[in-house]
Design a protein around this motif. Sequence first.
Motif, short mmCIF file in Angstrom:
data_model
loop_
_atom_site.label_atom_id
_atom_site.label_comp_id
_atom_site.label_asym_id
_atom_site.label_seq_id
_atom_site.Cartn_x
_atom_site.Cartn_y
_atom_site.Cartn_z
N ALA A 16 78.07 16.20 14.43
CA ALA A 16 76.99 15.49 14.25
C ALA A 16 75.61 15.92 14.19
N VAL A 17 75.43 16.31 15.61
CA VAL A 17 74.16 17.26 16.02
C VAL A 17 73.65 18.11 15.08
N PHE A 18 74.63 18.90 14.58
CA PHE A 18 74.26 20.16 13.76
C PHE A 18 73.81 19.48 12.34
N GLN A 19 74.15 18.31 11.95
CA GLN A 19 73.49 17.73 10.72
C GLN A 19 72.15 17.65 11.03
N ALA A 20 71.73 17.11 12.32
CA ALA A 20 70.33 17.07 12.27
C ALA A 20 69.40 18.36 12.08
N ALA A 21 70.26 19.62 12.75
CA ALA A 21 69.42 20.72 12.30
C ALA A 21 69.39 21.10 10.98
N LEU A 22 70.67 20.80 10.35
CA LEU A 22 70.35 21.14 8.70
C LEU A 22 69.21 20.33 8.00
N ASP A 23 69.09 18.96 8.41
CA ASP A 23 68.22 17.85 7.88
C ASP A 23 66.86 18.43 8.04
N ALA A 24 66.76 18.92 9.40
CA ALA A 24 65.09 19.26 9.84
C ALA A 24 64.92 20.90 9.21
N GLY A 25 65.83 21.52 8.85
CA GLY A 25 65.58 22.96 8.57
C GLY A 25 65.50 24.05 9.83
N ALA A 26 66.00 23.45 10.89
CA ALA A 26 65.64 24.20 12.33
C ALA A 26 66.74 25.17 12.60
#
Length: 269
Positions: free
Chosen positions: A176-186
């Motif tokens: 789940a936490v990696f989805q946040a990185a993908l969503d933010a392009g980080a």
Amino acid sequence: MSAWLPTAPCTPRACVETTTAARAVPRAVLRLTGVALLLLAGLALSPLGARVPANAVRRWCRWIVRAAGVRVRITGGPVPAGGVLLVANHISWLDVPLLAAVRPARMLAKTEVRHWPVAGALAARGGTLFIDRDRLRALPDTVARIAGALREGTAVAAFPEGSTWCGRAQGPFRRAVFQAALDAGAPVQPVRIAYRLDPGTASTAPAFVGDDTLLASVWRVATARGLVAEVEVRPAIPPRGVPDRRALARAAQQHTAPFPARPHAVLMA
């Protein structure tokens, strides 16, 4: 069971080395006094927030680990500027200041941490993103908050295993936490942590696992002798070219697998 509540097979009785000896008690008391004073100093300065220089925060975090009697070796890097997701394998409560010694970041932590003495107040004032792991419905909101922080250029630090392991093995990274990185392009910055006894023997003494109490784990570290924390900043993983969060989690976990051998390192005080 909640997706936020993974479990590890590690237990204090089966996995963790004992360190307590009568002659170690005075040394441990001095070490814990030093740790307590540093934590209180951090609590006093915490209202300053972002006005405290990042280098000062990094040094303070190293001092906490050093005050506990653990030397620090940090290799690799550098960490990308701007919004970045730092992820690491999780062994000990020492992992938190060690990650901040690499780069100060907003931590992702379970809500129980908020109630820890002194450290809980520090975490709350430091902008920690608390997770209620009993509420699976809160997961999308948590991912959105992490992505928002990353978009703002903030570093966020997480332990995707969701549970501590003794260091001899590792749990799967939750996605789940990696989805946040993908969503933010980080970018994702993997960090590998290991604990050893000089001259290089792996140690499980710092592990905080199973039904271990925080007090017991802290005392075990304080009474140990010759502990070294080895922190390796692995190559950052850019968000582009990664098909999904599953692949991103897998790539990050490969970078944080247990050390195959002791690396060349620079000793940090």
